[in-house]
Design an enzyme around this catalytic site. Structure first.
Site, PDB file in Angstrom:
ATOM      1  N   ASP A 142       2.229  -0.538   8.419  1.00 48.17           N
ATOM      2  CA  ASP A 142       2.405  -1.951   8.760  1.00 48.17           C
ATOM      3  C   ASP A 142       1.852  -2.194  10.159  1.00 48.17           C
ATOM      4  O   ASP A 142       2.306  -1.571  11.136  1.00 48.17           O
ATOM      5  CB  ASP A 142       3.893  -2.314   8.700  1.00 48.17           C
ATOM      6  CG  ASP A 142       4.124  -3.819   8.661  1.00 48.17           C
ATOM      7  OD1 ASP A 142       3.141  -4.571   8.728  1.00 48.17           O
ATOM      8  OD2 ASP A 142       5.293  -4.236   8.573  1.00 48.17           O
ATOM      9  N   ASP A 200      -1.914  -7.168   6.383  1.00 44.42           N
ATOM     10  CA  ASP A 200      -1.597  -6.217   7.440  1.00 44.42           C
ATOM     11  C   ASP A 200      -0.668  -5.082   7.018  1.00 44.42           C
ATOM     12  O   ASP A 200      -0.073  -4.414   7.869  1.00 44.42           O
ATOM     13  CB  ASP A 200      -0.982  -6.955   8.634  1.00 44.42           C
ATOM     14  CG  ASP A 200       0.320  -7.659   8.283  1.00 44.42           C
ATOM     15  OD1 ASP A 200       0.626  -7.783   7.078  1.00 44.42           O
ATOM     16  OD2 ASP A 200       1.025  -8.084   9.215  1.00 44.42           O
ATOM     17  N   GLU A 201      -0.532  -4.831   5.726  1.00 43.30           N
ATOM     18  CA  GLU A 201       0.334  -3.730   5.307  1.00 43.30           C
ATOM     19  C   GLU A 201      -0.111  -3.161   3.969  1.00 43.30           C
ATOM     20  O   GLU A 201      -0.732  -3.852   3.159  1.00 43.30           O
ATOM     21  CB  GLU A 201       1.800  -4.171   5.224  1.00 43.30           C
ATOM     22  CG  GLU A 201       2.068  -5.277   4.250  1.00 43.30           C
ATOM     23  CD  GLU A 201       3.543  -5.625   4.138  1.00 43.30           C
ATOM     24  OE1 GLU A 201       4.372  -4.693   4.080  1.00 43.30           O
ATOM     25  OE2 GLU A 201       3.868  -6.824   4.116  1.00 43.30           O
TER      26      GLU A 201
END
Length: 424
Positions: free
Chosen positions: A27, A120-121
């Site tokens: 993350d 973003d993860e």
């Protein structure tokens, strides 16, 4: 006494703890804000907020700004009252997309089993990479180092035996850390958490469980399954009860299935002129179409979102008979939906367009209308918009501007047939 044997034994204990923990959740830390800091290193250490002007919302905030209570989705006016000395940076979604693509490429070099769940993860299953790269903790440090060196941003990594626990672990590791939850320690790790930490527990579910005296994961795990199901429903109750005991059989599924793409904008001042709102809707539809084509997708359902000056949010949706990635079609659908929104005589604060029901363009049959088939319009429109994508990619979005009523310079008469969907 020599410390060598003790250190060796500690390493052995750590290695044993990693057995069965092949799931990583990576993350990015304050992703949008971190990308901006990498581009503007002079802002490091300052409270930075990424978002629109004072009438917009916060997209991301650095940890220095979060210390003042600033968080994502907060109205910018509220954020600036809480942190008046913050530096506000406008978002650059193209830059975020480029960094996200690069980070996912780094993860793909580690293992083919990468499941991207947002910009973003991502989850990774590194069971097959251990012989080549080492144990999961070593792989996590490798990922963090490469992300930092290549993109100037940091990420946190959770390691566990399941996706659910790995995601919780990465949250506890923030910012810029690694947390391993051994398989044997999973239940103990979960029991101290509030029930709201579980996947699928929002405010309503949390309140429903609280009415039955269930406020922690431990209380949920110790409750009879029938009690939990009575509180939140049979399926949800069984799922949450399993999670409370660390049971999550879902594998890491490579690839990412986009559920929707959207674009929205808050006006600098409330707008009473519907022509201005319509023009902005055209621009937003075009942005969605560009992203659809970039990702090789088509959409079947169009949703328009309107927020009036009294902060009421209204949405209207329609399902197309034929999926599309053409901006003109998205705009014409959105325009008809916008015309059906009852604003109550109030000016508009925000407007947005969302494309849902996405599917791969390559494998989706797109049945043209009779008019398109006879005149050959559809291929020409799609080719024209793809050509404009190339120009915008090279020279920026402002390099091409559509006319006031003809998006992309084509006729504004709709050729799309609608199937009514739920209105909310």
């Amino acid at each position: 006494m020599s410390r060598g044997p003790r250190a060796l034994e500690a390493r052995r204990d750590w290695g044993r703890a990693e057995i069965g923990c092949s799931i990583l959740h990576v993350d990015m830390d304050a992703f949008f804000a971190s990308v901006e800091l990498a581009r503007r290193p002079q802002l490091r250490g300052l409270p930075v907020i990424v978002g629109g002007a004072t009438r917009g919302v916060v997209l991301a905030a650095t940890y220095e700004a979060r210390a003042f209570g600033v968080h994502a989705a907060m109205p910018m006016s509220v954020a600036l009252r809480q942190c008046p000395h913050a530096v506000v940076v406008p978002p650059d979604h193209h830059a975020y997309h480029e960094v996200s693509t690069g980070v996912m490429r780094v993860l793909g070099d580690v293992t083919a089993l990468v499941e991207q769940v947002s910009v973003d993860e991502a989850f990774l299953d590194v069971a097959g990479a251990r012989r080549r790269l080492g144990p999961p903790t070593v792989i996590a440090q490798l990922i963090r180092r490469q992300v930092r060196e290549q993109f100037g941003i940091t990420c946190s990594v959770g390691i566990a035996s399941t996706k659910f626990v790995a995601k919780l672990a990465s949250g506890h590791a923030k910012p810029d850390g690694v947390l391993l939850v051994p398989r044997a320690a999973t239940v103990d790790f979960l029991r101290v958490l509030p029930v709201g930490a579980l996947w699928g527990v929002g405010e309503k579910t949390e309140a429903a469980l609280a009415r039955w005296g269930i406020r922690t994961v431990a209380e949920l795990a110790d409750s009879d399954l029938s009690t939990v199901q009575h509180a939140v429903g049979k399926v949800a109750g069984a799922h949450l009860h399993d999670l409370s005991w660390g049971r999550d059989p879902r594998p890491v599924r490579p690839g990412r299935e986009e559920r929707s793409l959207s674009a929205e904008e808050t006006f600098p001042v409330d707008v009473a002129d519907l022509g201005v709102v319509q023009a902005k809707t055209r621009d937003l539809a075009d942005r969605c179409a560009v992203r659809l084509r970039r990702n090789g997708l088509v959409t079947r359902t169009i949703t328009v979102k309107v927020r009036t000056s009294d902060f009421r949010t209204l949405t209207r949706s329609r399902t197309l008979l034929t999926p599309t990635d053409v901006g003109r079609e998205l705009y014409l659908a959105a325009r008809e939906l916008l015309a059906g929104v009852d604003l109550g005589g109030l000016p508009v604060r925000l407007v947005g367009v969302r494309a849902e029901g996405l599917s791969p363009a390559a494998s989706t049959v797109r049945q043209p209308t009779l008019e398109e088939a006879s005149e050959g319009q559809l291929p020409a429109r799609r080719d024209a918009e793809r050509a404009m994508d190339v120009v915008r990619e090279r020279f920026g979005r402002s390099a091409i501007q559509a006319g006031p009523s003809q998006p992309g310079g084509v006729s504004s008469r709709s050729t799309t047939t609608f199937v009514p969907a739920d209105l909310s």
